[in-house]
Design a protein around this motif. Structure first.
Motif, short mmCIF file in Angstrom:
data_model
loop_
_atom_site.label_atom_id
_atom_site.label_comp_id
_atom_site.label_asym_id
_atom_site.label_seq_id
_atom_site.Cartn_x
_atom_site.Cartn_y
_atom_site.Cartn_z
N UNK A 201 0.90 -1.28 -0.15
CA UNK A 201 -0.11 0.14 -0.08
C UNK A 201 0.87 1.34 -0.14
N UNK A 202 1.99 1.15 0.48
CA UNK A 202 2.87 2.45 0.62
C UNK A 202 3.92 2.56 -0.67
N UNK A 203 3.59 1.55 -1.66
CA UNK A 203 4.51 1.68 -2.84
C UNK A 203 6.17 1.68 -2.43
N UNK A 204 6.46 0.84 -1.60
CA UNK A 204 7.65 0.96 -1.37
C UNK A 204 8.85 0.60 -2.23
N UNK A 205 8.42 -0.40 -3.30
CA UNK A 205 9.42 -0.83 -4.07
C UNK A 205 9.64 0.15 -5.11
N UNK A 206 8.27 0.80 -5.48
CA UNK A 206 8.38 1.79 -6.44
C UNK A 206 9.17 3.11 -5.90
N UNK A 207 9.06 3.57 -4.63
CA UNK A 207 9.63 4.45 -4.11
C UNK A 207 11.14 4.33 -4.00
N UNK A 208 11.32 3.05 -3.74
CA UNK A 208 12.97 2.57 -3.60
C UNK A 208 13.60 2.80 -5.13
N UNK A 209 13.09 2.42 -6.10
CA UNK A 209 13.53 2.69 -7.47
C UNK A 209 13.55 4.08 -7.75
N UNK A 210 12.57 4.64 -7.53
CA UNK A 210 12.69 6.02 -7.94
C UNK A 210 13.70 6.85 -7.19
N UNK A 211 14.12 6.32 -5.87
CA UNK A 211 15.07 7.12 -5.10
C UNK A 211 16.64 6.73 -5.65
N UNK A 212 16.59 5.54 -6.30
CA UNK A 212 18.04 5.01 -7.10
C UNK A 212 17.92 5.89 -8.39
N UNK A 213 16.78 5.93 -9.08
CA UNK A 213 16.76 6.73 -10.45
C UNK A 213 17.40 8.31 -10.01
N UNK A 214 16.76 8.88 -9.08
CA UNK A 214 17.22 10.31 -8.86
C UNK A 214 18.62 10.65 -8.33
N UNK A 215 19.25 9.39 -7.53
CA UNK A 215 20.57 9.41 -6.97
C UNK A 215 21.49 9.40 -8.02
N UNK A 216 21.23 8.59 -9.31
CA UNK A 216 21.87 8.39 -10.20
C UNK A 216 21.71 9.46 -11.31
N UNK A 217 20.84 10.17 -11.42
CA UNK A 217 20.59 11.20 -12.27
C UNK A 217 19.94 10.59 -13.63
N UNK A 218 19.11 9.54 -13.43
CA UNK A 218 18.62 8.96 -14.53
C UNK A 218 17.47 9.92 -15.26
N UNK A 219 17.31 9.82 -16.66
CA UNK A 219 16.71 10.36 -17.34
C UNK A 219 14.94 9.97 -17.31
N UNK A 220 14.03 10.50 -17.83
CA UNK A 220 12.88 10.05 -17.65
C UNK A 220 12.18 8.86 -18.15
N UNK A 221 12.70 8.46 -19.31
CA UNK A 221 12.30 7.21 -19.86
C UNK A 221 12.57 5.93 -19.19
N UNK A 222 11.64 5.21 -18.66
CA UNK A 222 12.01 3.87 -17.74
C UNK A 222 11.30 2.80 -18.35
N UNK A 223 12.09 1.70 -18.32
CA UNK A 223 11.45 0.38 -18.90
C UNK A 223 11.27 -0.43 -17.48
N UNK A 224 10.11 -0.81 -17.01
CA UNK A 224 9.98 -1.75 -15.94
C UNK A 224 9.68 -3.20 -16.49
#
Length: 272
Positions: free
Chosen positions: A31-54
C-alpha cells in the motif's frame, strides 16, 4: 477466477498467483508503494532520465508509481493476465508483452531499466542471463542505468534457516481463506532455488501444488556478468531495500555489504 474454482483451475494455470493478479496483490500488498519509491530514489540519485522500462512489471503497481512521479514508463511482462490487470487498475504507463530472456523494444530509447522482486532470477541459465543483459544494453541509451533487486545467492552459503521448515501463510480473498505451504530447496547443480507451493482453500476444493525456481546469483558473479555484457556496477549491496528487514525508507544510503538475503544492484551502460 472465483474461490470455488481453485482446484479445477490448476490444470489451466502456470502459476496461481501470477495468473490471477488480484489474488497476487492480496497476497503481496504494497500500500505504501515501497518498491516503486525505492526504485525512484535510485533513479534520482544516479541522475537517470525520464524514460523508464519496468521489466517484469507484474500487476503494474511499481510502473504506475514511477509514472506518477513524472516519468515516461513502459511496463513489460510475459503474462497477459498481469498486463490486462495493469492496464485496468494501474493506468498511465504503456504496457507491452515481452520475455525478459530476450526482448527488442527499441534501440537506445530508455534512460533506465528497472527489474524488481527477483524477476531477473527467472533467467535460469547463463544464456538467458546474457540475453537479458544484452537486451537491456540495447534498449538503454549510453549512460543509462539498470536497477535490479533480487534474492542473494550468497545468503545460502552456510545458512539453512530458509530451508529447514516450510513457510505457511493464510489470507482471505473474495470471502475464502487461502492457505499456502511453501518449501524451498537448493539445486546445487543447476544453481537454482526451487520452490514448491501447495495451495488449499477453505471451500473444500482439491489442493494445488505448483513449482517455480530462481537462479542463485552471487555478488561477484553478478559483477562479472555485468562487466561482460557492457555494464559498470555503481552499487551492489544487501540493503536497505524494499524487501529487507528493516525496510528501506527515504534518506537511507546504500549499504556496503552483500551478506543478507536480498541483493540490490545499480549498473551503468558503458560506451559505446
Amino acid at each position: 477466477m472465483t474461490p470455488t474454482t481453485v482446484g479445477s483451475a490448476a490444470a489451466s494455470v502456470r502459476n496461481l498467483l501470477t495468473d490471477n493478479p488480484e489474488l497476487y496483490e492480496t497476497r503481496f500488498p504494497d500500500p505504501e508503494r515501497l518498491a516503486g519509491r525505492w526504485a525512484e530514489d535510485c533513479l534520482r540519485r544516479h541522475g537517470a532520465g525520464p524514460r523508464v522500462l519496468d521489466m517484469g512489471c507484474g500487476t503494474g503497481r511499481d510502473a504506475a508509481y514511477l509514472h506518477g512521479t513524472g516519468r515516461e514508463v513502459t511496463g513489460a511482462d510475459l503474462s497477459e493476465a498481469m498486463l490486462a490487470h495493469a492496464r485496468t487498475h494501474h493506468p498511465g504507463p504503456a504496457y507491452v508483452r515481452a520475455d525478459l530472456h530476450s526482448f527488442a523494444l527499441g534501440r537506445g530509447i530508455f534512460d533506465a531499466v528497472v527489474c524488481l522482486d527477483s524477476a531477473l532470477l527467472y533467467c535460469h541459465t547463463n544464456d538467458q542471463l546474457g540475453g537479458f543483459l544484452d537486451s537491456c544494453r540495447q534498449a538503454l541509451a549510453p549512460g543509462g542505468v539498470l536497477i535490479a533487486e533480487m534474492r542473494n545467492g550468497a545468503y545460502f552459503l552456510g545458512r539453512t534457516d530458509l530451508l529447514d521448515a516450510p513457510t505457511r501463510n493464510a489470507f482471505t480473498w473474495q470471502g475464502a481463506v487461502y492457505r499456502s505451504t511453501t518449501t524451498l530447496t537448493v539445486d546445487h547443480t543447476a544453481q537454482l532455488l526451487r520452490r514448491t507451493r501447495v495451495w488449499t482453500v477453505d471451500d473444500g476444493s482439491p489442493s494445488v501444488e505448483q513449482h517455480s525456481a530462481w537462479r542463485l546469483l552471487f555478488p561477484q558473479e553478478l559483477r562479472h556478468l555485468m562487466a561482460a555484457h557492457g555494464f559498470e556496477v555503481l552499487e551492489l549491496h544487501d540493503g536497505p531495500g524494499p524487501r529487507t528487514e528493516p525496510p528501506w525508507r527515504e534518506g537511507l544510503s546504500p549499504g556496503s555489504t552483500a551478506d543478507a538475503d536480498r541483493l540490490h544492484v545499480v549498473a551503468c551502460r558503458t560506451a559505446p
